[in-house]
Design a protein around this motif. Sequence first.
Motif, PDB file in Angstrom:
ATOM      1  N   LYS A 142      -4.669   3.731  -2.386  1.00  0.00           N
ATOM      2  CA  LYS A 142      -4.396   3.240  -1.031  1.00  0.00           C
ATOM      3  C   LYS A 142      -5.696   2.944  -0.281  1.00  0.00           C
ATOM      4  O   LYS A 142      -5.817   1.911   0.381  1.00  0.00           O
ATOM      5  CB  LYS A 142      -3.553   4.262  -0.265  1.00  0.00           C
ATOM      6  N   ILE A 195       0.845  -1.201   0.000  1.00  0.00           N
ATOM      7  CA  ILE A 195       0.000   0.000   0.000  1.00  0.00           C
ATOM      8  C   ILE A 195       0.878   1.248   0.000  1.00  0.00           C
ATOM      9  O   ILE A 195       0.575   2.234  -0.676  1.00  0.00           O
ATOM     10  CB  ILE A 195      -0.958  -0.017   1.205  1.00  0.00           C
ATOM     11  N   ASP A 196       2.002   1.199   0.722  1.00  0.00           N
ATOM     12  CA  ASP A 196       2.935   2.333   0.718  1.00  0.00           C
ATOM     13  C   ASP A 196       3.430   2.649  -0.692  1.00  0.00           C
ATOM     14  O   ASP A 196       3.703   3.805  -1.015  1.00  0.00           O
ATOM     15  CB  ASP A 196       4.153   2.032   1.604  1.00  0.00           C
TER      16      ASP A 196
END
Length: 598
Positions: free
Chosen positions: A409, A400-401
């Motif tokens: 996200k 997700i980063d």
Amino acid sequence: MAGFISKETIELVNSTTDIISLVGDYTKLERRTGNDWWGCCPFHNEKSASFHVDGDKKFYYCFGCHASGNAISFVMEMEKVDFSNAVESLAKKGGIQIKYENGYKPEEKKVDNSADQYIELYDRVASSFHYILTQTDQGKDALKYITERGLTKETIEKFKLGYSPSDRKWLKNFLKQKNFTDEFLNNSGLFSKNYKDIAFFSDRLMFPIYNRKGQTVAFGGRIIHPQGPEDRKYLNSGDLIQYKKRETLYAFNFAKKSIRENKKVIFCEGYMDCIAYHQCGIEYAVAPLGTALTEEQVNMVRGFADTVLLSFDSDSAGKNATYKAILMCRKNNLTVKVIRLKGAKDPAEIMLKYGKENLTSQVNGAILDSDYLLNILSEVYQTDTPEGKTKAALAFFPYIDSLQTDIQKESCLDQLSQAFNLKPEAVKRDFLNRNQARERISSRQNQNQTEKSKQINLNAELRGLIAVITDMDKFSILRSSLNESDFSNPDAKQLFTILEECFSRKTFSFPDILAACNDSSLVEIITSAISSGVYQNIDIEIVAKDTIKFVKRTQIDKRKNEILKELRECDLGTEEGNLKMNALLKEKLELDKQVQTL
């Protein structure tokens, strides 16, 4: 020399160079109106086209990073050369003779054209290997192997596959008959470094590696008759003057057109996988060259493709490679899908067993990377327990980063919640808390860096050891060449001892390593460095080898300084002093030779 090139020549180079074709070799351009072309900027990371090339006025401009210029400046920036070299390169390509101002005549200079000479050599050798494979009895076993794997005569010709004879002295003798010198051949990468007459490749199916222009720059070789378990299945050329592994993709010269047309690319495991895709009409497949996917390789396709499809092995190494590639491609703002092959272990076997339609269908059925990762995590962790769900979520957070927009996200956090039956609010809260904690650690680390540096010397030795903690399998590389006494940094010496003890006890986990470390400052440095994610997408094997070089170079430099001090103290008026001076000079010469081999 740049100042002496005539304005007439410069203007002629700019006016005759097809800037659309020049720029189009690095990024996909699309015509909008007239001779105005647009594409993604090759100088910075973007997904929407803000790079404008005016084919009539012969200039480019990026509305994102504001890069601008003409054909000459474009070559200077992309190829990292000075003005005169850029002009010379374009003039040579356009068949333009360079003229100089005020009757200036440049001095004859020694032009380092060894790269071109080695390209010519590799092209010749590739042709010879291809002839041996297809036209002689020596190559019949290798030819049988690839035909039994389903490769057609047309494919063998297209990729110019070959065979290197089992007689390891044949190639040197053959090339010397063609008037190549020993010195030139010894530096070609085609022969053993220690035994100059022995070919690096022997009794192997040969895969010529081409640059983006289609010139042979290196080789990969698969063994045909292994003699024992120590024989490596594949050998690959190392970096050469004409070849940088990190900056090259296998079959990119064949795939570039299809990548542009389809706006997607397949990164696959190796030579045979890539060739199988091409034979089945899936011509946008390329392969990294015996190493993990690199930023430079992603940048090669980023200007042409919107979507990356990953086709790596399903074993643990392949899964690890897939995971790293997903993060790297996502950080470059590319959509990523994963091909999960069914019914066979690789594309070549699927092609042979089920035909190209089946392989094409499996490629079309590639799943989004988020779905792939969640499936893998559900297999690795017991997601029917709170502990398993927590571990799976934490393992998904780095993905997700890597996403570039808040919408992406948010969507993936919701997908994670649904996959493991978690409350969306709790998942988002944990994700935000984790990132805030990382920011606090990073901020604290920056604020206290001066104070910590007095306690901990975070030099290349220590950074290399901390990196190895993230992949303890690579510690064997370090311990095979170094021991505790080799390190000059006392903190690195301490950490090496700890890692050696953990390695001997086979207690490789991060908590075990921290438990063995009694120095709280060292623990904090290690924890901060690893939690920051700085080593997440780095090839740890390369770091380990670079650390070895650094340590050995430090030792050599230290001893050379000692020698210089002792030389100054030599009493040259005595026989004893002269003998000592000669011995020291001899030792220094040996150390200089060692530096060259690092």
